[in-house]
Design a protein around this motif. Structure first.
Motif, mmCIF file in Angstrom:
data_model
loop_
_atom_site.group_PDB
_atom_site.id
_atom_site.type_symbol
_atom_site.label_atom_id
_atom_site.label_comp_id
_atom_site.label_asym_id
_atom_site.label_seq_id
_atom_site.Cartn_x
_atom_site.Cartn_y
_atom_site.Cartn_z
ATOM 1 N N TRP A 60 56.402 42.773 3.694
ATOM 2 C CA TRP A 60 56.074 43.758 2.658
ATOM 3 C C TRP A 60 55.266 43.095 1.526
ATOM 4 N N GLN A 61 55.562 41.834 1.253
ATOM 5 C CA GLN A 61 54.815 41.090 0.224
ATOM 6 C C GLN A 61 53.504 40.518 0.778
ATOM 7 N N GLU A 62 53.247 40.796 2.039
ATOM 8 C CA GLU A 62 52.071 40.268 2.762
ATOM 9 C C GLU A 62 52.044 38.730 2.742
ATOM 10 N N ARG A 63 53.208 38.168 2.909
ATOM 11 C CA ARG A 63 53.301 36.691 2.940
ATOM 12 C C ARG A 63 53.712 36.205 4.324
ATOM 13 N N GLU A 64 53.584 37.080 5.331
ATOM 14 C CA GLU A 64 54.118 36.676 6.637
ATOM 15 C C GLU A 64 53.368 35.500 7.260
ATOM 16 N N ASN A 65 52.152 35.211 6.764
ATOM 17 C CA ASN A 65 51.442 34.059 7.321
ATOM 18 C C ASN A 65 51.527 32.825 6.427
ATOM 19 N N ASP A 66 52.279 32.942 5.329
ATOM 20 C CA ASP A 66 52.401 31.809 4.405
ATOM 21 C C ASP A 66 53.496 30.853 4.872
ATOM 22 N N ARG A 67 53.378 29.632 4.395
ATOM 23 C CA ARG A 67 54.458 28.677 4.641
ATOM 24 C C ARG A 67 55.578 29.010 3.655
ATOM 25 N N ILE A 68 56.810 29.153 4.151
ATOM 26 C CA ILE A 68 57.933 29.539 3.284
ATOM 27 C C ILE A 68 58.962 28.410 3.295
ATOM 28 N N ARG A 69 59.228 27.866 2.105
ATOM 29 C CA ARG A 69 60.169 26.747 1.997
ATOM 30 C C ARG A 69 61.543 27.252 1.539
ATOM 31 N N ILE A 70 62.533 26.913 2.340
ATOM 32 C CA ILE A 70 63.880 27.474 2.131
ATOM 33 C C ILE A 70 64.898 26.351 1.908
ATOM 34 N N VAL A 71 65.856 26.606 1.018
ATOM 35 C CA VAL A 71 67.037 25.722 0.933
ATOM 36 C C VAL A 71 68.284 26.590 1.150
ATOM 37 N N THR A 72 69.332 25.976 1.669
ATOM 38 C CA THR A 72 70.583 26.719 1.880
ATOM 39 C C THR A 72 71.749 26.032 1.185
ATOM 40 N N TRP A 114 58.421 29.200 8.584
ATOM 41 C CA TRP A 114 59.532 28.934 7.665
ATOM 42 C C TRP A 114 59.988 27.490 7.839
ATOM 43 N N GLU A 115 60.218 26.863 6.699
ATOM 44 C CA GLU A 115 60.692 25.481 6.775
ATOM 45 C C GLU A 115 62.013 25.356 6.007
ATOM 46 N N MET A 116 63.046 24.896 6.701
ATOM 47 C CA MET A 116 64.339 24.673 6.029
ATOM 48 C C MET A 116 64.281 23.279 5.420
ATOM 49 N N LEU A 117 64.102 23.210 4.098
ATOM 50 C CA LEU A 117 63.975 21.900 3.445
ATOM 51 C C LEU A 117 65.290 21.136 3.520
ATOM 52 N N GLU A 118 66.372 21.828 3.219
ATOM 53 C CA GLU A 118 67.695 21.178 3.270
ATOM 54 C C GLU A 118 68.812 22.212 3.241
ATOM 55 N N ARG A 119 69.903 21.866 3.911
ATOM 56 C CA ARG A 119 71.142 22.653 3.819
ATOM 57 C C ARG A 119 72.211 21.714 3.307
ATOM 58 N N ARG A 120 72.968 22.179 2.335
ATOM 59 C CA ARG A 120 74.058 21.321 1.837
ATOM 60 C C ARG A 120 75.211 22.201 1.358
ATOM 61 N N SER A 121 76.423 21.680 1.463
ATOM 62 C CA SER A 121 77.566 22.506 1.075
ATOM 63 C C SER A 121 77.763 22.528 -0.437
ATOM 64 N N GLY A 122 78.008 23.734 -0.945
ATOM 65 C CA GLY A 122 78.391 23.913 -2.348
ATOM 66 C C GLY A 122 79.836 24.391 -2.397
ATOM 67 N N GLU A 123 80.516 24.241 -1.264
ATOM 68 C CA GLU A 123 81.961 24.502 -1.154
ATOM 69 C C GLU A 123 82.420 25.861 -1.663
ATOM 70 N N PHE A 124 81.528 26.819 -1.671
ATOM 71 C CA PHE A 124 81.845 28.201 -2.063
ATOM 72 C C PHE A 124 82.194 28.339 -3.558
ATOM 73 N N THR A 125 81.906 27.289 -4.376
ATOM 74 C CA THR A 125 82.249 27.419 -5.803
ATOM 75 C C THR A 125 80.987 27.420 -6.671
ATOM 76 N N GLN A 126 81.130 28.013 -7.836
ATOM 77 C CA GLN A 126 80.010 28.114 -8.775
ATOM 78 C C GLN A 126 79.568 26.724 -9.258
ATOM 79 N N ALA A 127 80.556 25.890 -9.621
ATOM 80 C CA ALA A 127 80.231 24.570 -10.180
ATOM 81 C C ALA A 127 79.470 23.717 -9.169
ATOM 82 N N LYS A 128 79.943 23.713 -7.934
ATOM 83 C CA LYS A 128 79.309 22.890 -6.905
ATOM 84 C C LYS A 128 77.956 23.489 -6.514
#
Ligand code: GYE
Length: 352
Positions: free
Chosen positions: A180-192, A219-233
């Motif tokens: 919808w944003q017409e970005r389907e051909n762009d490189r998309i950098r994601i973190v989780t 789409w590129e997954m830059l990094e996934r890391r645990s935040g342990e389901f808490t706001q502080a982390k």
């Protein structure tokens, strides 16, 4: 002579190994005896204040109080399992530690509760304790997260969300939003920001999103890391992501509380998020506070996870009391919300 020597050495080895085993098993017995000692101090059910003979006694081992979702879940059980509804609830908060949950379940067994309700923090490590409950003839109902055990007969049933489906739907939402944003051909950098590693909700959401990620080569997954389901982390990990990666297009946050932390980090770094911001934010749970933030333009989409499981569990218990069969797996219904919806109206009806 040589043969004799060999025989003596062999004999000595047997004696040594034997006494070593002895030590280990004595230590193990001591440890078990200590643990049991601690457990045996539990009060017998007849001593429980306010319990009458007709009450169905339910022991509930809750994960902790790490998030808004969790608090809504606890409230749902406390509201349902009341004396007026015919129950006596033994509630334990495991403070996000599996060892506490193992102890809770063993205490419930010693107390001879009628039902055990368990929200298992992680999926593995439950076979022994579930076997103990089964041997004691106490049905175990799993809620929210589930277990990986060799034999599914070790628990009666499970009720909760389809986490993989939530993750997949989040990915598909992102796909259509970028189109919808017409970005389907762009490189998309994601973190989780991942939840507690090895928990069902983390595993399912990560896996579900991964399916869509794999199909989108840009789409590129830059990094996934645990935040342990808490706001502080969540804030801590997002701070780190922002200082490591110059350009982040999307944050996938596996629960709302980590999202709250991530938004703090994004704003502290002088960036913005949400539909009009620099970073797309996708979250899970859809608790009231998150929908409020969505209304204020800081979250793009949120995939609901229903914490109101108390009534479902009560229904299962009532069926079991009548001697009826229950389904092994119960999925609860869920929807999603995004910033294009009428959030004002949605919030008026939102219970948690
Ligand atoms: O998303 C999170 C909580 O297991 C579904 O646990 C649950 C998750 C929920 O801490 O907020």
């Amino acid at each position: 002579m040589r043969k004799k020597c060999i025989r003596i050495v062999a004999l000595l080895m047997i004696v040594c190994v034997g006494s070593l085993c002895g030590c280990v098993s004595i230590q193990k017995q001591d440890k078990e005896a200590n643990q049991r000692g601690a457990l045996e101090e539990e009060k017998p059910l007849s001593d429980l204040p306010g319990k009458n003979r007709d009450h169905i006694v339910v022991g509930f081992s809750q994960v902790g109080s790490e998030s808004d979702w969790r608090n809504a879940s606890t409230e749902s059980f406390r509201n349902m399992f009341t004396a007026e509804n015919g129950y006596y609830l033994l509630y334990e908060d495991a403070q996000q530690k599996q060892e506490n949950q193992l102890k809770d379940v063993r205490n419930f067994i010693l107390q001879e509760v009628d039902y055990i309700v368990l929200d298992p923090i992680v999926e593995t490590g439950w076979d022994t304790v579930l076997k103990e409950a089964k041997d004691a003839g106490i049905p175990v109902i799993l809620v929210d997260r589930t277990v990986e055990v060799e034999n599914d007969d070790l628990y009666t049933c499970w009720v909760g969300s389809n986490f993989e489906e939530e993750g997949r739907r989040a990915g598909e939402w992102l796909e259509s939003y970028l189109k919808w944003q017409e970005r389907e051909n762009d490189r998309i950098r994601i973190v989780t920001l991942q939840g507690t590693l090895e928990s069902s909700s983390q595993i399912g959401r990560t896996q579900g999103f991964l399916k869509v990620l794999d199909a989108n080569k840009k789409w590129e997954m830059l990094e996934r890391r645990s935040g342990e389901f808490t706001q502080a982390k969540g804030k801590e990990v997002m701070d780190d992501f922002l200082s490591t990666y110059k350009d982040i297009d999307v944050v996938i946050s596996e629960n709302d509380n980590m999202t709250f932390g991530a938004i703090e980090a994004i704003e502290a770094a002088g960036k913005s998020c949400g539909p009009a911001g620099d970073i797309i934010v996708i979250s899970f749970d859809a608790v009231q506070a998150a929908l409020e933030l969505m209304k204020r333009g800081k979250i793009n989409a949120d995939f609901e996870c229903n914490p109101i499981l108390g009534p479902f569990v009560s229904d299962i218990i009532q069926r079991l009391e009548r001697g009826q069969e229950v389904e092994k797996i119960h999925y609860v219904q869920e929807q999603y919300f995004d910033a294009s919806m009428n959030l004002e109206e949605i919030l008026k009806k939102r219970e948690y």
